[in-house]
Design an enzyme around this catalytic site. Structure first.
Site, PDB file in Angstrom:
ATOM      1  N   ASP A   1      -2.808  -4.812  -0.127  1.00 31.65           N
ATOM      2  CA  ASP A   1      -2.458  -5.968   0.792  1.00 31.65           C
ATOM      3  C   ASP A   1      -3.472  -6.666   1.784  1.00 31.65           C
ATOM      4  O   ASP A   1      -3.664  -7.565   2.159  1.00 31.65           O
ATOM      5  CB  ASP A   1      -1.028  -6.305   1.001  1.00 31.65           C
ATOM      6  CG  ASP A   1      -0.480  -4.978   1.782  1.00 31.65           C
ATOM      7  OD1 ASP A   1      -1.576  -4.236   2.305  1.00 31.65           O
ATOM      8  OD2 ASP A   1       0.675  -4.955   2.013  1.00 31.65           O
TER       9      ASP A   1
ATOM     10  N   MET B   1       0.680  -1.211   0.123  1.00 31.84           N
ATOM     11  CA  MET B   1      -0.038  -0.010   0.082  1.00 31.84           C
ATOM     12  C   MET B   1       0.649   1.085   0.153  1.00 31.84           C
ATOM     13  O   MET B   1       2.078   1.214   0.346  1.00 31.84           O
ATOM     14  CB  MET B   1      -0.729  -0.147   1.164  1.00 31.84           C
ATOM     15  CG  MET B   1      -1.940  -1.004   1.035  1.00 31.84           C
ATOM     16  SD  MET B   1      -2.946  -1.330   2.761  1.00 31.84           S
ATOM     17  CE  MET B   1      -3.838   0.478   2.442  1.00 31.84           C
ATOM     18  N   HIS B   2       0.236   2.431  -0.254  1.00 28.13           N
ATOM     19  CA  HIS B   2       0.720   3.653  -0.027  1.00 28.13           C
ATOM     20  C   HIS B   2       1.773   4.204  -1.097  1.00 28.13           C
ATOM     21  O   HIS B   2       2.199   5.386  -1.096  1.00 28.13           O
ATOM     22  CB  HIS B   2       1.148   3.875   1.291  1.00 28.13           C
ATOM     23  CG  HIS B   2       0.270   3.296   2.308  1.00 28.13           C
ATOM     24  ND1 HIS B   2      -1.138   3.568   2.270  1.00 28.13           N
ATOM     25  CD2 HIS B   2       0.292   2.590   3.507  1.00 28.13           C
ATOM     26  CE1 HIS B   2      -1.737   3.108   3.434  1.00 28.13           C
ATOM     27  NE2 HIS B   2      -0.836   2.611   4.057  1.00 28.13           N
TER      28      HIS B   2
END
Length: 501
Positions: A240, A82-83
């Site tokens: 995820d 992520m991110h």
């Protein structure tokens, strides 16, 4: 061989590709690693091209070394770290290395967001502005790399860039988009309020899709590179944590997911985003259309055990070290461990707190310290379970994955501390299984992800709380709860001493 789907799990250090049949069996797997660059302290970057080349390598290896053929792969989907910020120019060329989730250069941007928006930021996004999220990274590039910012036309997250290269379609699924903290958690659309006030062009934000949405087929270019068929359908995928929740069957509010990796996660399915956790827990969109999940993150779950093992038992394997805790007793013979060795995120969000052993006695043996570490990690999770229960949650089952699910002793400790039934997965595949389930549902093999879970997700032995153990652990937990308050000023002072000397 019958039809299969591919679940592509794009992690931080490697990609794993799994071929799953209609019965939920893993029929083939392959993986490939890629490098992490840390050019400065606190920086963490990757070359997005590495994700593409290594995923391609894994797919080619899977096709070459198994009986799976390209024509049998009806669809595929993704789970992604992520991110991470991927910036593209007008020709969709990558402008700079991706800035990853564990990059901490954006502290000043986070403080600016807190100052500018206050509690409104949590109301809009469901989250506090933290260094790991994508919006602070966008602001960092805007402030520190103006020439790159001027050329940027869209941004993507890691798995979305991989999907773009495989299909030619730019999009971001909503489960991952919430982790940018640029999405309005209520409307599930990009926040015009944030974009306008931060002078971020709304056109920089990619089209939004649901996790199970059909995006397109494998394009001709990628088919030639990978050996996949242009007839293979591609579906959105998920962050995820969302994919991991799907793969663990966290599809109702009476189940919680406890994951012990380097960090620790307690995750709960949410029908809506209405419960006010005051930013202590993160709110994200689920892979289910219109549904959510919340989660609390502890920073050093498995990391604490790894630290202990590497420091005090470097020549022993993990299984032996963990098993030695059986030589101790419930409560580790009166020894407590607070797993704050790199600070903490939830429930305290404190970068200066540090870990401690409390109650060290001359009679304590190494087994007591191991047991205290195992119990302390679960006590830190109990902090989050209690927060959920305070807000009305009633868990019937807790699904344990990761390192905590590999030891029968540790599973029983979880059941006793949580005072709840704990199960592990029979064949734990992580987020990659969730990605495969998204593809299977998108293809219409199953009507819903919940229907898919009935076939794909299977639990192992159940561990039930032992009444006498529960009572002992409740006494220990009451003492554990005092550690943060009592040690915070001491450990903060010690940390300052380390910086000075």
């Amino acid at each position: 061989m019958s039809a299969v789907v591919l679940g592509i799990d794009l992690g931080t250090s490697a990609v794993k590709v799994s071929a799953i049949d209609k019965q939920g069996n893993v029929v083939a797997q392959a993986s490939a690693k890629y490098a992490l660059q840390q050019p400065h302290p606190g920086y963490s970057e990757q070359d997005p091209e590495d994700w593409v080349t290594q995923t391609t390598q894994a797919i080619r290896e899977l096709l070459q070394q198994s009986e799976v053929t390209a024509d049998q792969i009806e669809g595929l989907s993704y789970s992604g770290q992520m991110h991470g910020l991927v910036l593209l120019d007008e020709s969709a060329t990558v402008l700079r290395p991706a800035i990853l989730w564990n990059d901490t250069r954006t502290t000043s941007q986070c403080r600016e967001l807190e100052s500018q928006f206050g509690d409104d930021f949590i109301k809009i996004t469901g989250n506090r502005p933290l260094e790991g999220f994508t919006l602070p990274k966008l602001l960092w590039v805007k402030e520190n790399e103006p020439n790159i910012w001027k050329r940027a036309r869209t941004f993507l997250l890691p798995k979305d860039y991989l999907r773009y290269r495989m299909t030619g379609k730019l999009a971001m699924d909503k489960s991952d988009a919430t982790g940018t903290v640029l999405l309005d958690i209520t409307t599930s659309q990009w926040s015009e309020t944030l974009c306008n006030q931060l002078d971020i062009p709304l056109t920089l934000c990619p089209p939004l899709i649901e996790s199970t949405a059909y995006v397109g087929h494998i394009n001709q270019t990628y088919a030639q590179l990978s050996g996949l068929s242009v007839n293979t359908k591609v579906f959105g995928g998920a962050a995820d944590n969302a994919a991991g929740a799907v793969g663990a069957g966290i599809l109702s509010s009476d189940k919680a997911l406890v994951s012990i990796g380097t960090s620790g996660v307690v995750l709960k399915y949410e029908d809506n985003a209405q419960t006010d956790y005051r930013g202590v827990l993160q709110y994200e969109r689920h892979a289910f259309p219109g549904k959510y999940y919340s989660m609390g993150v502890t920073l050093a779950a498995g990391y604490s055990l790894n630290w202990f093992k590497q420091t005090f038992a470097p020549d022993e394997d993990f299984g032996t070290v963990v098993a030695s805790a059986e030589q101790s007793t419930i409560g580790a013979n009166g020894l407590l461990f607070a797993p704050y060795i790199v600070g903490e995120r939830a429930p305290y969000a404190d970068a200066t707190i540090r870990g401690s052993f409390i109650g060290v006695d001359g009679s304590h043996q190494r087994a007591d310290f191991v047991r205290a570490v195992l119990e302390g990690i679960i006590f830190s999770f109990e902090d989050l379970i209690k927060l959920y229960q305070h807000n009305g949650a009633e868990f019937k089952t807790i699904v344990s994955i990761g390192g905590g699910a590999k030891s029968a002793l540790w599973l029983q400790i979880q059941a006793d501390i949580f005072n709840c039934k704990v199960v592990s997965l029979k064949n734990e595949q992580g987020p990659g299984m969730g990605a495969a389930m998204i593809a299977a549902t998108g293809l219409g093999w199953f009507k819903t992800l919940a229907d898919c879970a009935q076939t794909f997700v299977h639990y192992g032995k159940a561990y039930y709380p032992v009444t006498a153990h529960v009572a002992q652990y409740q006494e220990m937990y009451r003492l554990y709860q005092q550690i943060y308050v009592q040690t915070q000023p001491i450990t903060a002072g010690l940390l300052e001493q380390r910086k000075q000397h």
